[in-house]
Design a protein around this motif. Sequence first.
Motif, PDB file in Angstrom:
ATOM      1  N   LYS A 125      -9.013  -1.978  17.039  1.00 27.39           N
ATOM      2  CA  LYS A 125      -7.868  -1.779  16.145  1.00 27.39           C
ATOM      3  C   LYS A 125      -7.864  -2.931  15.149  1.00 27.39           C
ATOM      4  N   MET A 126      -7.926  -2.609  13.866  1.00 29.85           N
ATOM      5  CA  MET A 126      -7.955  -3.627  12.818  1.00 29.85           C
ATOM      6  C   MET A 126      -6.759  -3.427  11.893  1.00 29.85           C
ATOM      7  N   LEU A 127      -5.930  -4.435  11.817  1.00 32.39           N
ATOM      8  CA  LEU A 127      -4.757  -4.412  10.943  1.00 32.39           C
ATOM      9  C   LEU A 127      -5.038  -5.306   9.741  1.00 32.39           C
ATOM     10  N   VAL A 128      -4.865  -4.762   8.527  1.00 29.57           N
ATOM     11  CA  VAL A 128      -5.077  -5.514   7.290  1.00 29.57           C
ATOM     12  C   VAL A 128      -3.831  -5.395   6.420  1.00 29.57           C
ATOM     13  N   ARG A 129      -3.405  -6.552   5.880  1.00 31.41           N
ATOM     14  CA  ARG A 129      -2.257  -6.567   4.967  1.00 31.41           C
ATOM     15  C   ARG A 129      -2.655  -7.280   3.678  1.00 31.41           C
ATOM     16  N   ARG A 130      -2.064  -6.813   2.577  1.00 31.36           N
ATOM     17  CA  ARG A 130      -2.314  -7.461   1.291  1.00 31.36           C
ATOM     18  C   ARG A 130      -1.165  -7.156   0.350  1.00 31.36           C
ATOM     19  N   ALA A 131      -0.948  -8.039  -0.624  1.00 26.56           N
ATOM     20  CA  ALA A 131       0.063  -7.777  -1.644  1.00 26.56           C
ATOM     21  C   ALA A 131      -0.354  -6.556  -2.459  1.00 26.56           C
ATOM     22  N   LEU A 132       0.626  -5.751  -2.839  1.00 29.47           N
ATOM     23  CA  LEU A 132       0.317  -4.579  -3.656  1.00 29.47           C
ATOM     24  C   LEU A 132      -0.337  -4.985  -4.978  1.00 29.47           C
ATOM     25  N   LEU A 133       0.188  -6.031  -5.576  1.00 28.80           N
ATOM     26  CA  LEU A 133      -0.315  -6.512  -6.855  1.00 28.80           C
ATOM     27  C   LEU A 133      -0.768  -7.956  -6.717  1.00 28.80           C
ATOM     28  N   THR A 134      -1.868  -8.299  -7.378  1.00 30.31           N
ATOM     29  CA  THR A 134      -2.392  -9.668  -7.336  1.00 30.31           C
ATOM     30  C   THR A 134      -2.640 -10.156  -8.753  1.00 30.31           C
ATOM     31  N   GLU A 135      -2.928 -11.443  -8.853  1.00 31.48           N
ATOM     32  CA  GLU A 135      -3.243 -12.022 -10.157  1.00 31.48           C
ATOM     33  C   GLU A 135      -4.704 -11.786 -10.537  1.00 31.48           C
ATOM     34  N   SER A 136      -5.556 -11.438  -9.552  1.00 31.57           N
ATOM     35  CA  SER A 136      -6.988 -11.252  -9.819  1.00 31.57           C
ATOM     36  C   SER A 136      -7.259  -9.800 -10.197  1.00 31.57           C
ATOM     37  N   LYS A 137      -6.695  -9.390 -11.323  1.00 30.80           N
ATOM     38  CA  LYS A 137      -6.776  -7.980 -11.702  1.00 30.80           C
ATOM     39  C   LYS A 137      -8.183  -7.535 -12.083  1.00 30.80           C
ATOM     40  N   ASP A 138      -9.061  -8.481 -12.407  1.00 30.15           N
ATOM     41  CA  ASP A 138     -10.415  -8.107 -12.790  1.00 30.15           C
ATOM     42  C   ASP A 138     -11.321  -7.854 -11.592  1.00 30.15           C
ATOM     43  N   ILE A 139     -10.922  -8.311 -10.392  1.00 28.17           N
ATOM     44  CA  ILE A 139     -11.764  -8.109  -9.202  1.00 28.17           C
ATOM     45  C   ILE A 139     -11.016  -7.460  -8.039  1.00 28.17           C
ATOM     46  N   ASP A 140      -9.692  -7.375  -8.118  1.00 22.12           N
ATOM     47  CA  ASP A 140      -8.879  -6.773  -7.058  1.00 22.12           C
ATOM     48  C   ASP A 140      -8.303  -5.436  -7.516  1.00 22.12           C
ATOM     49  N   LEU A 141      -8.292  -4.474  -6.611  1.00 20.73           N
ATOM     50  CA  LEU A 141      -7.573  -3.234  -6.875  1.00 20.73           C
ATOM     51  C   LEU A 141      -6.079  -3.526  -6.866  1.00 20.73           C
ATOM     52  N   GLN A 142      -5.366  -2.977  -7.833  1.00 19.58           N
ATOM     53  CA  GLN A 142      -3.915  -3.075  -7.881  1.00 19.58           C
ATOM     54  C   GLN A 142      -3.337  -1.778  -7.312  1.00 19.58           C
ATOM     55  N   PHE A 143      -2.633  -1.887  -6.199  1.00 18.17           N
ATOM     56  CA  PHE A 143      -2.105  -0.712  -5.516  1.00 18.17           C
ATOM     57  C   PHE A 143      -0.840  -0.216  -6.224  1.00 18.17           C
ATOM     58  N   GLU A 144      -0.866   1.040  -6.609  1.00 19.39           N
ATOM     59  CA  GLU A 144       0.258   1.641  -7.316  1.00 19.39           C
ATOM     60  C   GLU A 144       0.830   2.783  -6.482  1.00 19.39           C
ATOM     61  N   GLU A 145       2.140   2.824  -6.420  1.00 17.63           N
ATOM     62  CA  GLU A 145       2.802   3.908  -5.708  1.00 17.63           C
ATOM     63  C   GLU A 145       2.639   5.211  -6.483  1.00 17.63           C
ATOM     64  N   GLY A 146       2.593   6.320  -5.726  1.00 22.19           N
ATOM     65  CA  GLY A 146       2.539   7.625  -6.365  1.00 22.19           C
ATOM     66  C   GLY A 146       1.197   7.962  -6.975  1.00 22.19           C
ATOM     67  N   LYS A 147       0.154   7.206  -6.653  1.00 22.98           N
ATOM     68  CA  LYS A 147      -1.190   7.472  -7.165  1.00 22.98           C
ATOM     69  C   LYS A 147      -2.124   7.804  -5.999  1.00 22.98           C
ATOM     70  N   PHE A 148      -3.126   8.638  -6.289  1.00 24.51           N
ATOM     71  CA  PHE A 148      -4.152   8.921  -5.293  1.00 24.51           C
ATOM     72  C   PHE A 148      -5.262   7.885  -5.446  1.00 24.51           C
ATOM     73  N   ILE A 149      -5.364   7.022  -4.447  1.00 28.00           N
ATOM     74  CA  ILE A 149      -6.262   5.863  -4.517  1.00 28.00           C
ATOM     75  C   ILE A 149      -7.494   6.134  -3.660  1.00 28.00           C
ATOM     76  N   PRO A 150      -8.696   6.157  -4.249  1.00 29.66           N
ATOM     77  CA  PRO A 150      -9.906   6.412  -3.454  1.00 29.66           C
ATOM     78  C   PRO A 150     -10.120   5.348  -2.386  1.00 29.66           C
ATOM     79  N   ILE A 151     -10.574   5.799  -1.209  1.00 29.71           N
ATOM     80  CA  ILE A 151     -10.856   4.908  -0.092  1.00 29.71           C
ATOM     81  C   ILE A 151     -12.051   5.457   0.690  1.00 29.71           C
ATOM     82  N   ALA A 152     -12.931   4.579   1.131  1.00 28.94           N
ATOM     83  CA  ALA A 152     -14.100   4.984   1.918  1.00 28.94           C
ATOM     84  C   ALA A 152     -14.369   3.915   2.976  1.00 28.94           C
ATOM     85  N   PHE A 153     -15.277   4.230   3.928  1.00 35.03           N
ATOM     86  CA  PHE A 153     -15.468   3.361   5.083  1.00 35.03           C
ATOM     87  C   PHE A 153     -16.947   3.243   5.462  1.00 35.03           C
ATOM     88  N   SER A 154     -17.273   2.094   6.063  1.00 34.15           N
ATOM     89  CA  SER A 154     -18.575   1.878   6.694  1.00 34.15           C
ATOM     90  C   SER A 154     -18.340   1.196   8.029  1.00 34.15           C
TER      91      SER A 154
END
Length: 511
Positions: free
Chosen positions: A423-452
């Motif tokens: 079981k892996m729990l991960v938390r992060r701020a929805l918005l960060t200052e590193s907008k050029d390298i971090d995804l900015q999480f927006e409500e009401g949007k379909f955000i692609p996600i994949a796994f390895s």
Amino acid sequence: MRQTARLPKSQRGPATPLRWSIVLYGVTAWVLVAGAALAQGQRATGSPQDIEAGKQIYTRKCAQCHGDDGKGEGPAAAVVFPKPRDFTRGVYKIRTTPSGMVPTDDDLFRAITLGLPGTSMPAWTALPERDRRLLVQYIKTFSDQFNEQTPTPIPFPPEVPPSSESIARGQELYRDAECWQCHGDEGRGDGPSLPDLKDDWDQPIWPANLTKCWNFRGGSTRQDIFRAFMTGLSGTPMPSYAEIFEPDQAWDLTNYVHALCRNRTIDIIVRGRTVDGNLPTDPNDPRWDEVQGIDFPLVGQIIQEPRHFTPAVDVVTVKALHNDTEIALLLIWDDRTHSKADSAAQIHDDAFVVQWPVRLSAGSEKPYFLYGDTSRPAYLWQWQASNEGIVELNATGFGTQSPQPKESQGLKGTTVYRHGQYKMLVRRALLTESKDIDLQFEEGKFIPIAFSAWDGSNGEVGNKRAISAWYYLYLEPTPAKTRFVYPIIAVVAIAAFEVFFSRPGRRRQSE
């Protein structure tokens, strides 16, 4: 039609012992002849024309894995797990017949038709029924066992209905019979005997994960499970319990194993519920029990070298929560071993990666699913068993991934392992200052996600891994705080309206 004349009953002689002996002899002879004919019919392998037709189908559809000679050594055998069946030995796991006996024609037909879940053996429903039955006849020619035995299905005694009492008795039997030695305390195939388990061909073998009944080779119904206990899985360490358990005991154990199986919820979207207050910081926080998890399937990475056809991790369950400032993701996957890198033992780290795009596109375009490309880079959350914490990386294709600068690392989380499950729990701020390298999480949007995923004890490292396609995370919008204000305003307004318009009536009554 000619009728034989018979004497009136009054004129017939007494039923002498000799007469009864002749009748009994005739009946016995008829039963023996009929039984022999039935047995011969069961052992029959079809006409020469049927055999030749079955061979042609076998060569086209089966020889790639099972080989032209049926010994399980076809060109694809080296890259599949478990290894293809060696038909020449006449030993079959999935049968309705007693231990040590060959399967019936219907058993073989069912295996061809439905395939063997959790293996490389697919369902051949696309083949016409006649072709599948011709295959049965041809496969039987590989072993003389089919000419020497008369396969007879085991009887099914009356069932014990599933109940809390039956399941409790079955759980006790599970402990007493030491099923946990192979299948683990909670049924995930992580028992202490796992490292030493091999089949009759000296090949490593994995005990079934009893919580994933959709992967049961012979079916997942209660009748299928009972049959497996009574017949055993020939050629494997799984014995027959027909001489050990009474029928009622076998049904109790069946009910317990059937209860271990969890329900799957498959979708392409996992919804992130909005909550007030702080998000969970513990993977076992009871609040997660109220969140709907989505099961996303994983498959072997066979696009790039080195390819991997036999991944150990085949599904990840994902749950998501968020408040107005943070997102929390809970990822759950089964792994029979807790592996940390050990070069002497040729064991690698267990690992897991969550993959996102760096930026959301206006349309449906996404990065290449193997860690992005130069035009659409990927943003990664990576956990490895030998390292502390969960790290943020960026990549423009596999092999290009690199950690973000220390000042940009903003993930919080923890990973726990218990009874064959991570079981892996991960938390992060929805918005960060590193907008050029971090995804900015927006409500009401379909955000692609994949796994390895990597199981280090299964030789998985680098590109030898389990992967998923792109799926989606949808963060439900946070309700506006005014939602609490408007109802109050409405109540006050209605009350004021009633008071205002009721005054004239009261005034007239008082006069």
